[in-house]
Design a protein around this motif. Sequence first.
Motif, PDB file in Angstrom:
ATOM      1  N   TYR A  33       0.812  -1.224   0.000  1.00  0.00           N
ATOM      2  CA  TYR A  33       0.000   0.000   0.000  1.00  0.00           C
ATOM      3  C   TYR A  33       0.848   1.278   0.000  1.00  0.00           C
ATOM      4  O   TYR A  33       0.340   2.363   0.286  1.00  0.00           O
ATOM      5  N   HIS A  35       2.400   4.634  -0.941  1.00  0.00           N
ATOM      6  CA  HIS A  35       1.942   5.674  -1.861  1.00  0.00           C
ATOM      7  C   HIS A  35       3.075   6.606  -2.287  1.00  0.00           C
ATOM      8  O   HIS A  35       2.838   7.619  -2.921  1.00  0.00           O
ATOM      9  N   TYR A 195      -6.517   3.154   4.549  1.00  0.00           N
ATOM     10  CA  TYR A 195      -5.839   2.985   3.261  1.00  0.00           C
ATOM     11  C   TYR A 195      -6.490   3.878   2.203  1.00  0.00           C
ATOM     12  O   TYR A 195      -7.708   3.996   2.134  1.00  0.00           O
ATOM     13  N   HIS A 196      -5.637   4.516   1.365  1.00  0.00           N
ATOM     14  CA  HIS A 196      -6.144   5.321   0.258  1.00  0.00           C
ATOM     15  C   HIS A 196      -5.373   4.983  -1.011  1.00  0.00           C
ATOM     16  O   HIS A 196      -4.359   4.283  -0.978  1.00  0.00           O
ATOM     17  N   THR A 197      -5.867   5.472  -2.127  1.00  0.00           N
ATOM     18  CA  THR A 197      -5.272   5.130  -3.432  1.00  0.00           C
ATOM     19  C   THR A 197      -4.615   6.339  -4.097  1.00  0.00           C
ATOM     20  O   THR A 197      -4.423   6.355  -5.310  1.00  0.00           O
ATOM     21  N   LEU A 198      -4.245   7.329  -3.304  1.00  0.00           N
ATOM     22  CA  LEU A 198      -3.695   8.568  -3.871  1.00  0.00           C
ATOM     23  C   LEU A 198      -2.364   8.356  -4.580  1.00  0.00           C
ATOM     24  O   LEU A 198      -1.965   9.159  -5.424  1.00  0.00           O
ATOM     25  N   GLU A 216     -10.555  -1.086  -2.909  1.00  0.00           N
ATOM     26  CA  GLU A 216     -11.143   0.237  -2.711  1.00  0.00           C
ATOM     27  C   GLU A 216     -10.551   0.895  -1.467  1.00  0.00           C
ATOM     28  O   GLU A 216     -10.107   0.207  -0.542  1.00  0.00           O
ATOM     29  N   PRO A 217     -10.564   2.236  -1.414  1.00  0.00           N
ATOM     30  CA  PRO A 217     -10.087   2.918  -0.209  1.00  0.00           C
ATOM     31  C   PRO A 217     -10.869   2.477   1.028  1.00  0.00           C
ATOM     32  O   PRO A 217     -12.048   2.129   0.936  1.00  0.00           O
ATOM     33  N   LYS A 220     -13.683   5.555   6.095  1.00  0.00           N
ATOM     34  CA  LYS A 220     -13.174   6.302   7.239  1.00  0.00           C
ATOM     35  C   LYS A 220     -13.981   6.048   8.503  1.00  0.00           C
ATOM     36  O   LYS A 220     -13.432   6.037   9.615  1.00  0.00           O
TER      37      LYS A 220
END
Length: 235
Positions: A33, A35, A195-198, A216-217, A220
């Motif tokens: 993960y 980024h 987790y995010h996909t930035l 997917e993110p 929150k």
Amino acid sequence: MGKIHSIETMGLVDGPGIRTVLFFQGCSLRCQYCHNPDTWDLKSGKEMNVTEIIKILKRYQPYYGETGGVTCSGGEPLLQAEFLIELFKQCKKEDISTCLDTAGYGNGDYNELLEYTDLVLFDVKHYIPEMFRKLTGGNFNIISNFLDALKKSGTPIWIRHVIVPGLTDTEEHIRRLKDYISGIPNVEKIELLPYHTLGAKKYEKMGIDYPLKDIEPMDKEETKKLQNMILNIES
């Protein structure tokens, strides 16, 4: 000389107060993960010496107040431990608070470094060696060596852990994570990060396959529920 990827001059999320965040170049882990794949290569980055960095820090020192200071992040700062020691020594002479943001995956004299470190943001990737290797490609023993030094140092610790759907988002995982953290003294704070996909576009730009492209993110609100759970707060 140190290899620096970038500098954020008014950081608000990497330690207490307003901080100058130095992102060190180089990382041996390959977290699924991650980024910031642009920080991996230790041969890249801008070479800077301690004097240059201290000059920048002193420029922003009036904003630090009683709680702010410098945070060394990455990449993995521990890959440049000797330079980090030199920098933190000088920071202490200038009355600048020092914070180390690390996954504990490096080398060098941790004991000396931690003498000059006011706070450690310890990124717990996983507490099970096999899962740690699966998620990061790394050797859990290296983390354990750093953690042993950290425990002995008495340095205050903030724990950080990324919540990834399907990997680290179950209540059972959080309970076992809590057990693992309970064996670490001087923990002042625990932060679960969704987790995010930035960073996905960086992989595409660099021509690297993104390991979690189908994930997917993390929600929150669900992350907040797990955060409350690990802190024993009723939600």
